[in-house]
Design an enzyme around this catalytic site. Structure first.
Site, PDB file in Angstrom:
ATOM      1  CE  LYS A  13      -2.361  -0.634   3.574  1.00 23.67           C
ATOM      2  NZ  LYS A  13      -3.006  -0.262   4.820  1.00 23.67           N
ATOM      3  NE  ARG A  88      -6.950  -0.109  11.511  1.00 21.18           N
ATOM      4  CZ  ARG A  88      -5.906   0.581  11.161  1.00 21.18           C
ATOM      5  NH1 ARG A  88      -6.016   1.640  10.473  1.00 21.18           N
ATOM      6  NH2 ARG A  88      -4.711   0.204  11.473  1.00 21.18           N
ATOM      7  NE  ARG A 127      11.980  -8.234   2.588  1.00 18.73           N
ATOM      8  CZ  ARG A 127      10.822  -7.592   2.646  1.00 18.73           C
ATOM      9  NH1 ARG A 127      10.593  -6.713   3.604  1.00 18.73           N
ATOM     10  NH2 ARG A 127       9.897  -7.817   1.757  1.00 18.73           N
ATOM     11  NE  ARG A 135      12.568  -2.869   9.357  1.00 16.62           N
ATOM     12  CZ  ARG A 135      11.909  -2.520   8.270  1.00 16.62           C
ATOM     13  NH1 ARG A 135      12.544  -2.410   7.123  1.00 16.62           N
ATOM     14  NH2 ARG A 135      10.630  -2.270   8.310  1.00 16.62           N
ATOM     15  NE  ARG A 146       1.521  -4.159  11.356  1.00 17.61           N
ATOM     16  CZ  ARG A 146       2.254  -3.535  10.438  1.00 17.61           C
ATOM     17  NH1 ARG A 146       3.506  -3.906  10.227  1.00 17.61           N
ATOM     18  NH2 ARG A 146       1.745  -2.560   9.742  1.00 17.61           N
TER      19      ARG A 146
HETATM   20  P1  AMP Z   1      -1.852   1.757  11.363  1.00 18.58           P
HETATM   21  O1  AMP Z   1      -0.559   2.499  11.245  1.00 18.58           O
HETATM   22  O2  AMP Z   1      -2.813   2.101  10.272  1.00 18.58           O
HETATM   23  O3  AMP Z   1      -1.647   0.271  11.487  1.00 18.58           O
HETATM   24  O4  AMP Z   1      -2.556   2.246  12.709  1.00 18.58           O
HETATM   25  C1  AMP Z   1      -1.907   2.125  13.958  1.00 18.58           C
HETATM   26  C2  AMP Z   1      -2.917   2.227  15.088  1.00 18.58           C
HETATM   27  O5  AMP Z   1      -3.576   3.496  15.023  1.00 18.58           O
HETATM   28  C3  AMP Z   1      -4.036   1.207  15.055  1.00 18.58           C
HETATM   29  O6  AMP Z   1      -3.670  -0.006  15.669  1.00 18.58           O
HETATM   30  C4  AMP Z   1      -5.133   1.926  15.855  1.00 18.58           C
HETATM   31  O7  AMP Z   1      -4.861   1.901  17.239  1.00 18.58           O
HETATM   32  C5  AMP Z   1      -4.946   3.367  15.402  1.00 18.58           C
HETATM   33  N1  AMP Z   1      -5.764   3.659  14.193  1.00 18.58           N
HETATM   34  C6  AMP Z   1      -5.303   4.008  12.958  1.00 18.58           C
HETATM   35  N2  AMP Z   1      -6.314   4.216  12.103  1.00 18.58           N
HETATM   36  C7  AMP Z   1      -7.456   3.988  12.816  1.00 18.58           C
HETATM   37  C8  AMP Z   1      -8.843   4.014  12.487  1.00 18.58           C
HETATM   38  N3  AMP Z   1      -9.280   4.325  11.236  1.00 18.58           N
HETATM   39  N4  AMP Z   1      -9.740   3.730  13.458  1.00 18.58           N
HETATM   40  C9  AMP Z   1      -9.341   3.440  14.706  1.00 18.58           C
HETATM   41  N5  AMP Z   1      -8.046   3.364  15.086  1.00 18.58           N
HETATM   42  C10 AMP Z   1      -7.103   3.640  14.159  1.00 18.58           C
END
Ligand code: AMP
Length: 194
Positions: A13, A88, A127, A135, A146
């Protein structure tokens, strides 16, 4: 052109969003990055969300909806934006529709980059073995968690966009150029329809 780019970690992405920024002048808006910036700045919002994010849970719909609502109004989004990590939940998706409609900035496409999870894990493990250093992000265990979080928290909104006939799926395991070409074709078609 306003789009949502969806896909589990490792789907490419970030790479594709960067290409779209360069080729089409769209702005990538990642709610995760925005929230991390709030935490770094130790803002009141950052203090509120830190524990939630550390626990890997979702912050409230209200917070992210308001953040995005303010962000899409800014000048760097004039040519359009790529939403990454948002929406989300179905509630966020519904709120987004309403908010964009009110602002006269409709969504043109929802693109999902799909992955073969087993192949992705094998790639990450290879990797890590080759580099000798693991890492944190490339760690297979972290990736598994994840991927599970994506399946549990984010994948449920796919049927929402599928039901609206908006969801397009591209094979994220293909070569970068191929993925870029397929996304370009989807966007060109969506632009004609707009
Ligand atoms: P990401 O970098 O997109 O994986 O987001 C990291 C963390 O930010 C997630 O685990 C959530 O705690 C929070 N987060 C990011 N985007 C959202 C969203 N659209 N709704 C709720 N929490 C979010």
């Amino acid at each position: 052109m306003n789009i949502i780019l969806m896909g589990p970690p490792g789907a490419g992405k970030g790479t594709q969003a960067k290409i779209l920024e360069e080729t089409r002048g769209l702005k990538q808006l990642s709610t995760g990055d925005m929230l991390r910036a709030e935490i770094s700045a130790q803002s009141p919002l950052g203090v509120r969300v830190k524990a939630i994010m550390d626990a890997g849970e979702l912050v409230s719909d209200e917070i992210v909806i308001e953040m995005i609502s303010n962000r899409v109004e800014q000048a760097d989004c004039a040519k359009g934006f790529i939403l990454d990590g948002f929406p989300r939940t179905v509630a966020q998706a519904e709120a987004l529709d309403k908010m964009l409609c009110d602002k006269d900035k409709c969504l043109n496409a929802v693109i999902q980059l799909s992955v073969d999870e087993a192949a992705l894990l094998a790639r990450i493990e290879k990797r890590a073995a080759e580099s000798g250093t693991v890492r944190a992000d490339d760690n297979a265990e972290t990736l598994k968690k994840r991927l599970e979080a994506y399946r549990a928290q984010t994948a449920p909104i796919l049927p929402y966009y599928e039901g609206k006939g908006m969801l397009q799926t591209v094979d994220g395991m293909a070569d970068i150029d191929v993925v870029t070409g397929q996304i370009a074709a989807i966007l060109d078609k969506a632009a004609q329809a707009a």
